[in-house]
Design a protein around this motif. Sequence first.
Motif, PDB file in Angstrom:
ATOM      1  N   VAL A 216       1.229  -0.940  -0.247  1.00 38.59           N
ATOM      2  CA  VAL A 216      -0.423  -0.286  -0.138  1.00 38.59           C
ATOM      3  C   VAL A 216       1.006   1.449  -0.078  1.00 38.59           C
ATOM      4  CG1 VAL A 216      -1.736   1.287   1.360  1.00 38.59           C
ATOM      5  CG2 VAL A 216      -1.700  -1.396   1.265  1.00 38.59           C
ATOM      6  N   SER A 246      -6.821  -1.369   0.091  1.00 38.63           N
ATOM      7  CA  SER A 246      -5.139  -1.565   1.084  1.00 38.63           C
ATOM      8  C   SER A 246      -5.061  -2.958   1.627  1.00 38.63           C
ATOM      9  CB  SER A 246      -5.348  -1.160   2.329  1.00 38.63           C
ATOM     10  OG  SER A 246      -6.441  -1.196   3.296  1.00 38.63           O
ATOM     11  N   ALA A 247      -4.275  -3.169   2.224  1.00 38.56           N
ATOM     12  CA  ALA A 247      -4.257  -4.548   3.070  1.00 38.56           C
ATOM     13  C   ALA A 247      -4.286  -5.797   1.332  1.00 38.56           C
ATOM     14  CB  ALA A 247      -5.541  -5.145   4.263  1.00 38.56           C
ATOM     15  N   PRO A 248      -2.938  -6.093   0.745  1.00 38.61           N
ATOM     16  CA  PRO A 248      -3.280  -6.784  -0.865  1.00 38.61           C
ATOM     17  C   PRO A 248      -2.270  -7.879   0.125  1.00 38.61           C
ATOM     18  CG  PRO A 248      -1.174  -5.052  -0.990  1.00 38.61           C
ATOM     19  CD  PRO A 248      -2.284  -4.932   0.622  1.00 38.61           C
TER      20      PRO A 248
END
Lengths: 431, 197
Positions: A216, A246-248
């Motif tokens: 991110v 977000s939060a891949p």
Amino acid sequence: MTKRWLASFWLLALLLPWQAQALIIEITGGTEAALPIAIVPFGAEGFSAPEDISAVIQNDLSRSGRFAPLPESDLISSPHEKSEINFKDWRLLRSEGLLVGKVSSVDGETYQVQFQLFDVYKGRQLVGKRYQVPASGLRRLAHQIADQVYHALTGETGVFSTRLAFVSVINNLDGSKRYSLQVSDSDGANPRTVLQSKQPILSPNWAPDSERLAYVSFENGKAEVFVQEMRSGRRNSVAAFKGLNSAPAWSPDGKKLALTLSKAGNPEIYVLELASGKLSRVTHNSQAIDTEAVWMPNSRELLFTSDRGGRPQIYKVSADGGRAKRVTFEGRYNASVDVSSDGRTLAMVHGINGQFYIAVQDLDTGAVLVLTETGRDESPSFAPNGRMILYATEKNGHGELAAVSVDGRIHQRLGESGRDVREPAWSPIRK
Amino acid sequence: MKLLKLTALLLTLTWLSACATLGGSKDSGDDVANSDVVVEDRDANTSGIDGNNASGSDINDGAETQVILGEDEYQGGDVLDDPNSPLSNRVVYFEYDSSTVREEDVSILEAHAAYLGENPNVTIRLIGHTDERGSREYNLALGERRALAIRQTLMLQGASVKQFQVTSFGEERTDVEGHDESAWQQNRRVELNYVGR
């Protein structure tokens, strides 16, 4: 006075070579039950090798907390191959394993390295190999040899040749910050900056091939998800929708990313198919925060954080959507879940009375074990063999990295001064 | 009731600037002549900022008027620049892991809602933040939820959805460095930034 001191401190920090500043790894406890091993310094015929291979191997094994290399003064002789070993003598040392090897220069650019690991009691070779590598490959080769020694003596996969990704932050004198996404060897050595920004960088996540990182970046003023190729440095924006991106988290086959998007008005979990750009929504809970998904190794399920029950807890849901099932019940705050590669153990941030610790939970029994003590611990990331958990903590107001074994016995600190280090991610094993 | 108070305040400000322009103030007459506060009818004092209509009688019962004048803090200009306006409060704070608007911030948000309602072309950017504790990703979502809670409050009181930009920085942009409750308290916030100002 204090201000002047601070100013000179920062000046000093700025003068230090940025790229070369490696994390310093220190074992802070838990080596009592370590296995003795004799590592004879590798022979180098008539030259000094650009890397001290046996020292790198020794540090790796020692750092793991599983091995106690004998001090060099205890070694009774300096064999470099089998013909030079008198096993009867070595048996006196109470060390089951004996590692010998040598380095020779092929043409000044290329080196030949060989090693042999012996079972001293049986007088038998456990593993032995010979390589030709360029000078630049010697350090990585040393980590690979350490992996083989570790595997031969413990039966578990070694992870010394893996890498760490993390974010480091420098506070500039003018109050601005410089964020760097960095990648280092698993021992913290050789850190290289793969992205630098004036805006926050968060949540690096390795692709299963360990050739790409998703993360991110706030470079466009808000949270957006990027994927960057490690070799070429080429990067793509993969999610820049309205709201949070977000939060891949990479799927085990490396073809999809689980993401948190709030484009529909509320943070929800989605799965993005990278090749087609097809986006499918997994959670549908407009009142709750759903975020921080990770894939179960079976590729069919996701674990994620949700406060749908009032407080953040970990839930499990099919990657195709459907009903989510709560997984954590102990404690009022459980978040930032990671799962071991065998799918049996969760690592998470576990909040108790406003303090945050790293804890593990056995997925079968539900038993929770709190592993850390500082109360400022976050971002747990499993080593690919599931033995250690790397996490971010805080000491004297500075962010630093630490690691703990899943049984809580072995503690390591990856300390560094002058900048905050955070958001660690342990790479998969390179194929 | 609250709206009435705000109207009274706006009118007071109008009256002040009118006075100043007419030479009623010793200190600040020159500045106000260039101000953005347009006073259409100085004699009647009936036309307030943005065409608020109210009776002139409110204006003259102003002990507060004298106090403000005496402190010489308001030198004319847009009401957003007035340090005595509730609109000068551009940060609201939250309890731990909460996105509920606190009692003490209700009147501040009412003032912003009224201003946005009266100025439909004005855009505001709401930036949500959290303290440093716990998960960064969860905090990113929590910061957004706080900003959305403020948007919801403002919309219920007359602002329209297209006037908002909502962003969260989670725990990435702390206002106060520090690792104790006093720092955390000041970092759990939503900033209200009028766009283009």
